[in-house]
Scaffold this motif. Structure first.
Motif, PDB file in Angstrom:
ATOM      1  N   UNK A  78       5.828  -0.671   1.929  1.00 52.93           N
ATOM      2  CA  UNK A  78       4.989   0.129   1.027  1.00 52.93           C
ATOM      3  C   UNK A  78       5.316  -0.166  -0.433  1.00 52.93           C
ATOM      4  N   UNK A  79       4.406   0.226  -1.269  1.00 51.82           N
ATOM      5  CA  UNK A  79       4.566   0.075  -2.701  1.00 51.82           C
ATOM      6  C   UNK A  79       5.873   0.671  -3.185  1.00 51.82           C
ATOM      7  N   UNK A  80       6.566  -0.019  -4.035  1.00 50.77           N
ATOM      8  CA  UNK A  80       7.743   0.575  -4.668  1.00 50.77           C
ATOM      9  C   UNK A  80       7.271   1.311  -5.910  1.00 50.77           C
ATOM     10  N   UNK A  81       8.219   1.642  -6.712  1.00 50.10           N
ATOM     11  CA  UNK A  81       7.985   2.401  -7.938  1.00 50.10           C
ATOM     12  C   UNK A  81       6.729   1.913  -8.687  1.00 50.10           C
ATOM     13  N   UNK A  82       5.783   2.794  -8.837  1.00 51.16           N
ATOM     14  CA  UNK A  82       4.659   2.400  -9.683  1.00 51.16           C
ATOM     15  C   UNK A  82       4.229   3.580 -10.536  1.00 51.16           C
ATOM     16  N   UNK A  83       5.159   4.507 -10.711  1.00 53.57           N
ATOM     17  CA  UNK A  83       4.811   5.751 -11.372  1.00 53.57           C
ATOM     18  C   UNK A  83       4.505   5.519 -12.854  1.00 53.57           C
ATOM     19  N   UNK A 131      -6.014   3.225   7.572  1.00 56.21           N
ATOM     20  CA  UNK A 131      -5.614   3.624   6.227  1.00 56.21           C
ATOM     21  C   UNK A 131      -5.207   2.414   5.401  1.00 56.21           C
ATOM     22  N   UNK A 170       0.830  -1.185   0.000  1.00 48.22           N
ATOM     23  CA  UNK A 170       0.000   0.000   0.000  1.00 48.22           C
ATOM     24  C   UNK A 170       0.872   1.245   0.000  1.00 48.22           C
ATOM     25  N   UNK A 171       0.182   2.352   0.163  1.00 48.61           N
ATOM     26  CA  UNK A 171       0.876   3.626   0.197  1.00 48.61           C
ATOM     27  C   UNK A 171       1.881   3.682   1.341  1.00 48.61           C
ATOM     28  N   UNK A 172       1.451   3.143   2.485  1.00 53.73           N
ATOM     29  CA  UNK A 172       2.288   3.199   3.677  1.00 53.73           C
ATOM     30  C   UNK A 172       2.674   1.781   4.086  1.00 53.73           C
ATOM     31  N   UNK A 173       3.665   1.739   4.958  1.00 55.38           N
ATOM     32  CA  UNK A 173       4.031   0.448   5.536  1.00 55.38           C
ATOM     33  C   UNK A 173       2.867  -0.066   6.398  1.00 55.38           C
ATOM     34  N   UNK A 200      -6.016  -1.119   3.281  1.00 53.61           N
ATOM     35  CA  UNK A 200      -7.055  -1.840   2.558  1.00 53.61           C
ATOM     36  C   UNK A 200      -6.797  -3.335   2.695  1.00 53.61           C
TER      37      UNK A 200
END
Lengths: 374, 597
Positions: free
Chosen positions: B545-550, B581, B523-526, B583
């Motif tokens: 948290x999510x790595x590079x997903x840009x 926060x 997710x966005x955060x740890x 999911x």
């Protein structure tokens, strides 16, 4: 005020990572035919739209991309520009950009563009490293790229360059390349993290284990290092992938993120006109057949309802330095304090602005916003 | 009355009960031509698909004996599964005889024995039937021996049948007439009708399925329910064919239905006695007990907007299923939902499946659990059906859990494995008997909480499907039980709280954390996942948290694609639950079920 995008689908060769609509198999006759069709497409659209035919909306920006517009011989591109940009009323300060590949930009071509009104060039440099260029399937030699950068900067007031992050170039060498581009006179940089698209040669090579790309963590660090370095050089990040000296941002691209109208012409081109988005067919033969039969060659028509407009108004500004006004944020969508604490965004002037670290997670954040918007 | 026979068929699942019923209907001419399809009496899709009987299905057959005598045969098809024991026992109480059906290949199973004892308790004439004798793998002689050992019957009292081909069915019909006693009862005595099932009909309200023991009840009579106390005017009564056939009177010895007009089947309870208001019987028939839920689970709509639909669906299901209970419940993690009580695991699965299929609901079901008795230090005894409602450790003197007596019949080569998985689940072996040279009957006392999680699946897997299980509640018993909380980013997720034995808490907590780590996407955060007893953390893990997903490019042509992608993802997000926060995908709530010990 509106934008115009014209797509030129020709390339000298196909880059290993590219998934755009383009072909490397073309001859002068086909090029002429396509230019004729694109010009005809504008006529067809003008017949359908009173605003377009009445000239009631002025062009603020025009952008010719591809493909490789520099594949068109001077007289053909002049014809294309005259038949498209030239048929629409333009603002006095029209921003008029054409894309070029370094190896195809010649002094004659540059002069012809300039004479046709082009005032900004976007060069697809990608890298100055021979190994990286080979990996990407680029035909260009580093020396040719350097010559093209100099030529462009001599000929045009405004020059942008594209660079790619991810094939594994060491941080210091990459930053040195960017420095060199800036020193040669580039005022705008687009940095793209290499994406693997299914069906491309590079994706196949990676899947087969013939090519290894840098680990995500390394690319992530590189991206943050570039942001920091460019800021030191006076280049501000004004969007996920875009950096410019203040005042030299691409107005054409900003219009996309600001939800302004633009017309798209040519195979695979998209437009946003009259509350709907459309995309032309990407198949060149189908495109020619439809336009020559007098039909508007749209493959996708996407009328925007309220929910769609709201969703766009949520995610598009998030990409930009302007940020997302907090009043648009759906209730409970994001833990604002936690994101600030962890350096994903800053909140100032009632706007949420993503940091570099935040941009790296923008897909996740967008998905959250979309879900919370209901 | 001398020419009537009331009987039922009892059998283990898959031993061909419904097919045999089909054949009886066909041979007596009750069902002909176009109505002749498989499993005539199992009307629900779910019953046909799973090959099980969930509701009792009575049917009246007219049978002309070879000598010309005309008989009335009332067949009461009963649910085969242990969860519906109570209904089975009421159905048995309505009969004088039972066909005890055993598969010629599989032989005697745990449920066969329990059903036999149940039938003997009701003093029924038992006709042993070996079915599927047409199969190449049939071991008719072997099963005959099993029957002889089990019942002490004569081998030639056993009927050999193939429900599939019809072989032996005429002999069986004759045996029913000869051996099942005619119903006793006095048609002139005060009316006594035992309710052995009830269903809801939107036109006539609650319909009681009854066996008349004494007296008679007529259309428009005013009847009273002995235990429930309510009185009703009979709206309709009659016999069962494939449909209900209205009659003027039901008299002693008959099986039929009485439509009371009651708006709720809970007012027309299985086991109650119907009599006449103006001439009541002296005492109700014996054996009335309210079916008690044994297994509990929280049911939540995935989308909170569906709460009202779920409530509506539960109310409708309950119209036909008085044993389904529920109370409203709120979970911090899952929102508004219901804590439902079921007779057993199969009952739970059936209800969940019907809610999803027949009512098109998307549900999150929490880990099934049992009803604990919690003795407070203050001396107060409280029943707790939801582990998250257990008070703090310091207030508790003792936690008691339900213990069942489980009976497992298995081929001897799996005895070791069966004992092992049972001991791992805190089972205590009480008995081991060789039924014959191949089969062993093992008996255990086992905490129901251990049984409901995965015992049955495990049993089937270690015995390659051969072991059979039956169980019944014995008592509540204290053990060293603790409440294990799962915390996500420091917040306890009530829907994942469980009660476990202290000795198992650490390994359970660790495995649960690991399982959740696999199931919760980056997710966005740890995301920190912890298992804790009170404030003591037993295990901890994190989802980075999510790595590079840009998505690097978003220009004119990318906007529509991006928006469509987000809209699609949004659908996926509906199957996620937001806890703080974080999911959490739906599957995570069932992760606890899939943790290997």
């Amino acid at each position: 005020m509106a934008g115009l995008y014209v797509h030129v689908p020709f390339c000298g060769s196909i880059c290993s990572y590219c998934h755009f609509a383009r072909t490397a198999r073309h001859d002068p006759a086909l090029r002429r035919r396509v230019v004729g069709a694109v010009v005809r497409e504008l006529v067809l659209r003008q017949q359908r739209c009173a605003i377009l035919s009445g000239g009631r909306r002025r062009l603020a920006t025009a952008y010719v991309g591809g493909g490789t517009p520099s594949q068109l011989e001077p007289e053909l591109i002049v014809e294309l520009l005259a038949g498209t940009v030239g048929r629409l009323p333009a603002a006095a300060d029209l921003e008029f950009t054409v894309e070029a590949n370094p190896e195809t930009l010649t002094a004659d071509l540059a002069a012809a563009w300039r004479a046709a009104g082009v005032n900004r060039v976007s060069l697809g440099v990608q890298s100055l490293d021979p190994g990286v260029l080979r990996l990407l399937g680029r035909r260009c030699e580093p020396a040719a790229a350097r010559r093209a950068l100099d030529l462009a900067c001599r000929t045009f007031a405004r020059v942008s360059a594209d660079w790619i992050l991810g094939p594994g170039l060491a941080r210091d060498r990459l930053l040195a390349e960017l420095d060199e581009a800036l020193d040669r006179g580039v005022e705008h940089l687009s940095l793209y993290i290499l994406e693997l698209h299914p069906g491309t040669a590079l994706a196949a090579a990676v899947a087969a284990g013939r090519v290894r790309l840098a680990a995500d963590g390394a690319t992530e660090a590189l991206y943050l290092a570039c942001i920091e370095h460019l800021a030191r050089r006076g280049f501000e990040q004004y969007e996920v992938s875009n950096f410019a000296r203040p005042g030299r941002e691409s107005r054409h691209n900003q219009a996309y993120w600001q939800g302004r109208p633009y017309l798209g012409l040519g195979p695979s081109a998209s437009g946003f006109w009259g509350r709907r988005r459309y995309t032309n067919t990407a198949d060149l033969a189908a495109y020619l057949a439809q336009v020559e039969a007098g039909a508007v060659p749209e493959a996708v028509t996407d009328p925007l309802d309220r929910a769609a407009r709201r969703l766009e108004a949520l995610v598009l500004p998030l990409r930009t330095r302007a940020g997302l006004p907090l009043r648009r944020l759906p209730r409970g969508a994001l833990d604002l304090a936690q994101g600030e604490r962890e350096g994903l965004w800053t909140i100032a002037g009632d706007c949420l602005r993503l940091t570099g670290r935040g941009y790296l997670r923008i897909d996740t954040i967008e998905a959250r916003l979309a879900a919370a918007a209901g | 009355m001398q020419d009537a026979r009331n009987f039922c068929i009892i059998a283990h699942i898959d031993h061909g009960k419904s097919t045999l019923a089909d054949r009886l209907l066909e041979y007596t001419g009750t069902v002909t031509g176009k109505d002749l399809k498989e499993q005539v009496l199992d009307s629900m899709d779910l019953e046909k698909e799973r090959g099980i009987t969930i509701k009792s299905h009575p049917i009246r057959m007219a049978y002309r004996r070879p000598g010309g005598a005309q008989f009335v045969l009332n067949l009461i098809d009963t649910p085969g599964h242990v969860d519906f024991h109570y209904e089975v026992s009421r159905s048995l109480a309505a009969c004088e005889g039972a066909l005890l059906v055993v598969d010629a290949v599989q032989g005697v199973q745990a449920q066969t024995i329990n059903n036999l004892y149940l039938a003997l308790e009701h003093d029924l004439e038992i006709i042993p039937v070996i079915n599927k004798i047409d199969l190449a793998a049939a071991r008719t002689e072997f099963v005959t021996e099993q029957f002889v050992d089990l019942m002490g019957c004569d081998p030639d009292q056993i009927l050999l049948v193939s429900a599939k081909t019809g072989q032996g069915v005429p002999e069986l019909l004759e045996a029913i007439c000869d051996r099942v006693p005619a119903p006793a009862g006095d048609p002139d005595a005060p009316a006594q009708a035992l309710i052995f099932d009830s269903v809801f009909d939107s036109y006539v309200g609650a319909v009681a399925y009854v066996r008349m023991f004494d007296g008679r009840i007529a259309h428009r009579d005013v009847v009273r329910l002995c235990r429930g106390g309510d009185t009703y005017e009979v709206q309709e009564l009659g016999w069962f064919r494939l449909a209900r056939i209205p009659q003027k009177v039901l008299a002693a010895g008959e099986v039929g239905y009485i439509a009371t007009g009651a708006k709720d089947v809970r007012n027309v309870r299985v086991g109650d006695t119907i009599t006449l208001r103006d001439r009541p019987c002296a005492a109700p028939l014996p054996g009335y007990a309210v079916a008690k839920p044994m297994v509990f689970s929280g049911l939540y709509p995935t989308d909170n907007d569906d709460y009202d639909d779920l409530l509506d669906a539960l109310q409708k299901l309950q119209l036909n299923d008085a044993s389904l209970t529920w109370v409203k419940e709120t979970s911090a993690a899952l929102g508004f939902g219901f804590r439902c009580g079921f007779l057993g695991l199969l009952h739970m699965e059936i209800v969940q499946e019907r809610l999803e299929r027949e009512y098109d609901l998307d549900l999150i079901c929490t880990l099934p659990n049992v009803e604990y008795e919690v003795l407070y230090r203050s001396g107060e005894l409280v029943r707790v059906e939801n582990p998250a409602l257990l008070p703090g450790e310091r207030e508790i003197a003792e936690i008691r859990e339900p213990i069942v007596h489980a009976s497992v019949i298995t081929p001897k080569e799996y005895v070791g494995a069966v004992i092992q998985i049972t001991l791992e689940r805190r089972g205590v072996q009480t008995k081991m008997v060789y039924l014959d040279v191949e089969r062993v009957n093992l008996e255990f006392d086992l905490p129901l909480s251990e049984l409901v999680v995965d015992y049955y699946d495990k049993l089937k897997s270690v015995s390659r499907g051969y072991a059979s299980l039956d169980y019944e509640y014995r008592r509540h018993q204290a053990d060293n039980l603790v409440r294990l909380d799962l915390l996500i980013n420091g917040d306890p997720v009530d829907a994942l709280t469980c009660i476990v034995h202290r000795d198992n808490a650490y390994s359970w907590g660790l495995k649960l954390c690991q399982k959740l780590k696999e199931l919760i996407p980056r997710q966005m955060f740890q995301v920190a996942i912890q298992a804790a007893i009170g404030t003591r953390v037993l295990a901890r893990t994190t989802v980075k948290p999510f790595r590079k997903n840009v998505t690097a490019k978003c220009y004119g042509g990318d906007i529509t694609r991006k928006r469509k992608l987000l809209e699609k993802q949004k659908e996926g997000k509906r199957r996620m639950k937001q806890v703080g926060s974080v999911e959490i995908p739906q599957e995570a709530f069932l992760a606890v079920l899939r943790v290997e010990r």
